[in-house]
Scaffold this motif. Sequence first.
Motif, short mmCIF file in Angstrom:
data_model
loop_
_atom_site.label_atom_id
_atom_site.label_comp_id
_atom_site.label_asym_id
_atom_site.label_seq_id
_atom_site.Cartn_x
_atom_site.Cartn_y
_atom_site.Cartn_z
N GLU A 132 32.31 48.65 41.24
CA GLU A 132 33.74 48.39 41.48
C GLU A 132 33.89 47.05 42.18
N VAL A 133 34.85 46.26 41.75
CA VAL A 133 35.20 45.01 42.42
C VAL A 133 36.72 44.90 42.39
N ARG A 134 37.29 44.62 43.55
CA ARG A 134 38.75 44.42 43.64
C ARG A 134 39.03 43.10 44.35
N PHE A 135 39.71 42.20 43.65
CA PHE A 135 40.13 40.94 44.24
C PHE A 135 41.54 41.16 44.78
N LEU A 136 41.70 41.06 46.08
CA LEU A 136 42.95 41.44 46.75
C LEU A 136 43.83 40.26 47.10
N ALA A 137 43.23 39.10 47.32
CA ALA A 137 43.98 37.90 47.71
C ALA A 137 43.10 36.70 47.38
N PRO A 138 43.71 35.53 47.22
CA PRO A 138 42.92 34.35 46.85
C PRO A 138 42.05 33.83 47.99
N VAL A 174 38.43 40.57 49.19
CA VAL A 174 37.63 41.22 48.14
C VAL A 174 37.02 42.50 48.72
N GLU A 175 36.98 43.54 47.89
CA GLU A 175 36.26 44.77 48.20
C GLU A 175 35.39 45.11 46.99
N ALA A 176 34.21 45.67 47.24
CA ALA A 176 33.32 46.01 46.14
C ALA A 176 32.38 47.15 46.55
N VAL A 177 31.84 47.81 45.54
CA VAL A 177 30.79 48.78 45.72
C VAL A 177 29.60 48.26 44.91
N ALA A 178 28.45 48.14 45.57
CA ALA A 178 27.28 47.52 44.93
C ALA A 178 26.08 48.44 44.99
#
Length: 134
Positions: free
Chosen positions: A65-71, A123-127
């Motif tokens: 999962e990857v979420r780009f939340l703001a620049p 950014v938030e992610a699960v790796a």
Amino acid sequence: MNPPQDADPRVGLVVTHRRYVPYAHAHYGGNLVDGAYTLGLFGDVATEVAIRTDGDEGLLAGYSEVRFLAPVQAGDVLEASCEVVRVGRRSRELRCWAEVVARAEPARGSSAARVLDPPLRVVEAVAALVVPGS
């Protein structure tokens, strides 16, 4: 409440790196930086996690999962963090996040900047991190 006796002490470990984003990394209008820049920082943090938990650099195998939340912008100071949330035999699941803790303010002057309080989550992610078997 006590943790279960079989709880892995590596779970909950958090590693954080802080990095200034140079203007040379801006690829888009408005001095925007591509999302891969932050994912690269997560790879660096995950490497330190592997060294601390397993005595090996390991390999960041992928993201579920990857979420780009703001620049992210050139002139930002980013904090990239990873937390170990699950430990398997050869794999580690990491929760990753990046926050802007300071940002350039070119409208105030060519070297103007300010600390963001609170930081801006970008950014938030699960790796998945893989380490050699023992």
